[in-house]
Design an enzyme around this catalytic site. Structure first.
Site, short mmCIF file in Angstrom:
data_model
loop_
_atom_site.label_atom_id
_atom_site.label_comp_id
_atom_site.label_asym_id
_atom_site.label_seq_id
_atom_site.Cartn_x
_atom_site.Cartn_y
_atom_site.Cartn_z
CE LYS A 79 -3.83 1.82 2.84
NZ LYS A 79 -4.74 1.49 3.95
CG MET A 122 -4.45 6.41 3.08
SD MET A 122 -3.23 5.21 3.63
CE MET A 122 -2.47 6.03 5.01
CB SER A 175 -7.92 3.51 3.09
OG SER A 175 -7.09 2.89 4.06
CB SER A 176 -6.03 -1.71 1.88
OG SER A 176 -5.63 -1.30 3.17
CB ILE A 191 -6.80 3.32 11.48
CG1 ILE A 191 -6.66 3.92 12.87
CG2 ILE A 191 -7.53 4.27 10.57
CD1 ILE A 191 -5.81 5.14 12.92
N GLY A 192 -9.78 1.58 10.77
CA GLY A 192 -11.23 1.61 10.89
C GLY A 192 -11.85 0.65 9.88
N GLY A 193 -11.15 -0.45 9.63
CA GLY A 193 -11.68 -1.45 8.70
C GLY A 193 -10.96 -1.48 7.36
CB SER A 194 -8.26 0.65 5.94
OG SER A 194 -8.94 1.87 6.00
#
Ligand SMILES: *[C@@H]1O[C@H](CO)[C@@H](O)[C@H](O)[C@H]1NC(C)=O
Length: 573
Positions: free
Chosen positions: A145, A195, A221-222, A242-245
């Site tokens: 990433k 992101m 975001s990935s 950091i929140g499901g990324s």
């Protein structure tokens, strides 16, 4: 006296005129400054775009030439690409496959996939001489990433202003350790702007597309990682969460993704926009199957270099015994987290997984997560925007703002009186998500409030852990998130569906998502009671659906072990 009055009133008028002119000049100069800045950022963006475009064209020519020169035939290429990550690795380790040809096959494939999905920022030109081919990853190509800093390369996250930051003078610890383990970082993949979004667009690279559903988002975001791996352009990739990324794009694209306990893996030198510490950031592997994730975790956790480079990571080797263990487990499960009603396909995925695991001898325990009194999304948003989202605002100042961050950002940028009015308006119209953003993105008034807030989160986490221990659970299964892939450019907010994921960021538990099924026609038909989700989910038939597995902090191997069991339960029946 009348004369005196005239003088007073005329001087008031003059003063007012001077003040008005000053304010006018000030705002005019602010406008001019802003215009100059956005022009400057536009120029930076165009320069980056041109540089990336040209580099890709050159890479395409280089790869075509290499394929010819090294006589890599289509059949040899498809043979390499058809191997599972595990098979590929064992042939590389046995030296029955040449790592240079494996790399070439994946480079060529990634180049093709990128032309369709726009998932790559840039192709690296790996030098196999710099890679320890005798390491456990034995020359396996690995996609990374954009946040994994590489010496001399930009990490912009779609923000033009970041092109002016100093370039990294060395690789981040991840990339260094990766090479020492025999991994070959070969492409850098795209992310949404900042992101801090689960969509996939940024103004520099454009939108990453979903690998199978044209008008859907691959998630973020990935984003680039998930799309590239799902389309067969990489056997293993590294994302951050950091929140499901990691878990969300993996679920939307139909691959496996694992977020380790934050702190288990070194993050030295990785880049991001956010610097807050309340929700700990994590990074981890994404791959076509669970075995590929475990292979990566094992190699990394057992690396001596890992400990040498970053003594801040706990000296915990990968416990293979826990990972391969086949004793019956005590697994808690829930369909509802008291926050967001998951759509029928997400519930069905959990129910069917529970049945399959029960028939494999595991004890399945219905579990009510003790977060009833918590407004999870609000607490999460408050934690990540406790600076009033100043850092986000700063990063985007004067830049073109992508739709990927607009929904939340516009709420944050409303100044105080407007914020109050808008909040009431959202309550009236039932737009609870925007209201949540408005309520939670107020800056913490002082340090003490922040400490109290932190204390509250800690006590919620303790309560959660305590209940888990009382019920003697080995691990947990729940929906990965409330809905499958949303539109590429959604018109309404959908953050609510993320509650299932962000819980395990807020509490820092290891968690992963495993693809198990696809949305069926009857799932879609059963959606009449879901007003928001139904709008989003019309036409979602056939999209991948995952379940989420989680374990207690530092029991990363237990989480992976359950993920492996879930995968086997769906494969072997
Ligand atoms: C691995 O886990 C097992 C089971 O919990 C434990 O008995 C063993 O000591 C652990 N091994 C290491 C090397 O920590």
């Amino acid at each position: 006296m009348p004369g005196g009055e005239t003088v007073t009133s005329s001087s008031v008028v003059t003063a007012a005129a001077v003040a008005a002119t000053a304010v006018g000049l000030l705002s005019a100069s602010r406008l001019v400054r802003r215009w100059r800045r956005s022009r400057h950022l536009s120029a930076l963006r165009s320069r980056l775009q041109a540089a990336y475009r040209e580099a890709k064209t050159r890479f395409g020519e280089h790869i075509n030439e290499e394929v010819r020169r090294q006589q890599l035939t289509d059949s040899e290429k498809s043979e390499i690409l058809s191997l599972s990550t595990g098979e590929l690795l064992s042939r590389l380790r046995a030296k029955s496959l040449d790592p240079a040809r494996v790399l070439l096959a994946y480079q060529a494939r990634a180049y093709e996939v990128d032309r369709d999905l726009n998932c790559v920022i840039e192709f690296l030109q790996p030098d196999l001489a710099e890679v320890n081919l005798d390491g456990p990853l034995a020359g396996l190509p690995i996609s990374i990433k954009e946040s994994m800093a590489v010496k001399g390369k930009y990490s912009c996250f779609g923000l033009a202003a970041f092109a002016e930051k100093p370039l990294p003078t060395e690789d981040c610890s991840t990339v260094k350790i990766l090479r020492a383990l025999g991994g070959v970082p070969f492409v850098r993949t795209s992310v949404p702007q900042t992101m801090m979004s689960v969509l996939s667009h940024n103004p520099i690279e454009g939108a990453v597309k979903h690998p199978t559903a044209e008008n859907r988002s691959p998630g973020g975001s990935s984003s680039g990682e998930a799309a590239l791996i799902a389309a067969g352009g990489s056997p293993l990739g590294l994302g951050s969460d950091i929140g499901g990324s990691i878990r969300l794009p993996a679920a939307w694209c139909g691959i496996a993704g694992f977020k380790p306990t934050s702190g288990r893996l070194s993050r030295q030198g990785q880049r991001s926009v956010s610097v807050q510490k309340l929700v700990p950031a994590s990074w981890g592997p994404m791959g076509p199957d669970v075995a590929s994730l475990a292979t990566f975790m094992k190699a990394f956790c057992n690396s001596e270099l890992h400990d040498q480079i970053d003594p801040g990571v706990p000296p915990l080797g990968f416990n293979e015994t826990i990972y391969v263990e086949s004793r019956p487990l005590r697994i808690g499960f829930y369909l509802y987290d008291h926050q967001f009603q998951a759509v029928p396909s997400a519930e069905r995925a959990v129910k069917e997984t529970v049945d399959r695991l029960a028939s494999r001898g595991h004890t399945m325990v219905p579990w009510d997560p003790p977060i009833r009194r918590l407004n999870l999304m609000e607490t999460y948003l408050r934690a990540v925007t406790c600076d009033g989202a100043g850092i986000l605002d700063d990063a985007l100042n004067g830049d073109r703002v992508s739709y990927a961050v607009k929904l939340g950002l516009h709420a944050i940028q409303v100044p105080w009186p407007g914020r109050w009015v808008r909040q009431r308006w959202c309550r009236l119209t039932g737009d609870s998500e925007t209201e949540e953003w408005l309520r939670s993105s107020v800056p913490m008034p002082n340090v003490l409030s922040m400490w109290y807030f932190n204390q509250e989160v800690t006590s919620l986490r303790e309560e959660f852990t305590h209940r888990w221990r009382e019920d003697k659970l080995d691990a947990i299964i729940c929906p990965a998130l409330g809905c499958p892939a949303v539109d590429l450019e959604p018109k309404s907010p959908f953050n609510g569906c993320l509650s299932y994921l962000v819980l395990y960021n807020l509490f820092n538990f290891p968690a992963g998502s495993v693809p198990v099924t696809r949305v069926t026609a009857s799932d879609v038909a059963a959606m009449s009671n879901y007003p928001l989700a139904a709008r989003m989910q019309a036409g979602s038939e056939g999209l991948p659906v995952s379940v989420q597995c989680a374990a207690l902090p530092w029991r990363d191997e237990a989480c992976l072990s359950l993920m492996r069991e879930v995968e086997a339960a769906w494969r072997d029946k």
